[in-house]
Design a protein around this motif. Structure first.
Motif, short mmCIF file in Angstrom:
data_model
loop_
_atom_site.label_atom_id
_atom_site.label_comp_id
_atom_site.label_asym_id
_atom_site.label_seq_id
_atom_site.Cartn_x
_atom_site.Cartn_y
_atom_site.Cartn_z
N PHE A 1 -29.92 -24.90 -44.30
CA PHE A 1 -30.54 -26.00 -43.57
C PHE A 1 -31.52 -26.73 -44.47
O PHE A 1 -32.39 -26.13 -45.08
N GLN A 2 -31.31 -28.03 -44.56
CA GLN A 2 -32.18 -28.93 -45.31
C GLN A 2 -33.23 -29.43 -44.34
O GLN A 2 -32.91 -30.07 -43.34
N GLY B 1 -36.97 -26.22 -37.31
CA GLY B 1 -37.51 -27.30 -36.49
C GLY B 1 -36.53 -28.44 -36.35
O GLY B 1 -35.42 -28.41 -36.90
N TYR B 2 -36.95 -29.47 -35.64
CA TYR B 2 -36.09 -30.63 -35.36
C TYR B 2 -35.72 -31.40 -36.62
O TYR B 2 -34.72 -32.12 -36.64
N GLN B 3 -36.51 -31.26 -37.69
CA GLN B 3 -36.29 -32.02 -38.92
C GLN B 3 -35.24 -31.38 -39.83
O GLN B 3 -35.06 -31.81 -40.96
N CYS B 4 -34.54 -30.36 -39.35
CA CYS B 4 -33.57 -29.62 -40.16
C CYS B 4 -32.13 -30.04 -39.83
O CYS B 4 -31.80 -30.26 -38.67
N PHE C 1 -39.94 -34.87 -49.25
CA PHE C 1 -38.95 -34.03 -49.92
C PHE C 1 -38.37 -33.05 -48.91
O PHE C 1 -38.74 -33.06 -47.74
N TYR C 2 -37.43 -32.22 -49.37
CA TYR C 2 -36.76 -31.26 -48.49
C TYR C 2 -36.89 -29.85 -49.05
O TYR C 2 -36.94 -29.66 -50.26
#
Length: 90
Positions: free
Chosen positions: A58-59, A74-77, A65-66
């Motif tokens: 998962f990025q 979290g939701y940003q993945c 950055f990642y």
């Protein structure tokens, strides 16, 4: 990077591991205390990096950055696979 006997190492000979917060990182020469996985890496017949029997990582966005994780944090993945390529010197 090199992969031998299920151990992934970077050019500084640090070991690739999934640490306690599920982030993929290189530490060493020994893995970070409390690492969840420090061995079990492989390359599939399709040329993807795998940990155990999973090729899904998962990025996750962290500012501009990642970071990579073995599970969403979290939701940003977003799910990604990591293709292994051989680099040659020209």
């Amino acid at each position: 990077m090199t992969l031998k006997d299920g151990i992934l190492r970077d050019s500084d000979n640090r070991i690739g591991s999934i640490v306690s917060g599920h982030q993929f990182q290189f530490d060493g020469p020994t893995p970070q205390h409390g690492a969840v996985y420090a061995a079990g890496w492989s390359i599939t017949k399709d040329g993807q990096l795998a940990l155990g029997d999973s090729t899904k990582f998962f990025q996750c966005a962290s500012g501009n950055f990642y970071n990579l994780y073995d599970e969403p944090i979290g939701y940003q993945c977003h799910p990604v696979t990591l293709d292994v390529v051989e680099l040659i010197e020209c």
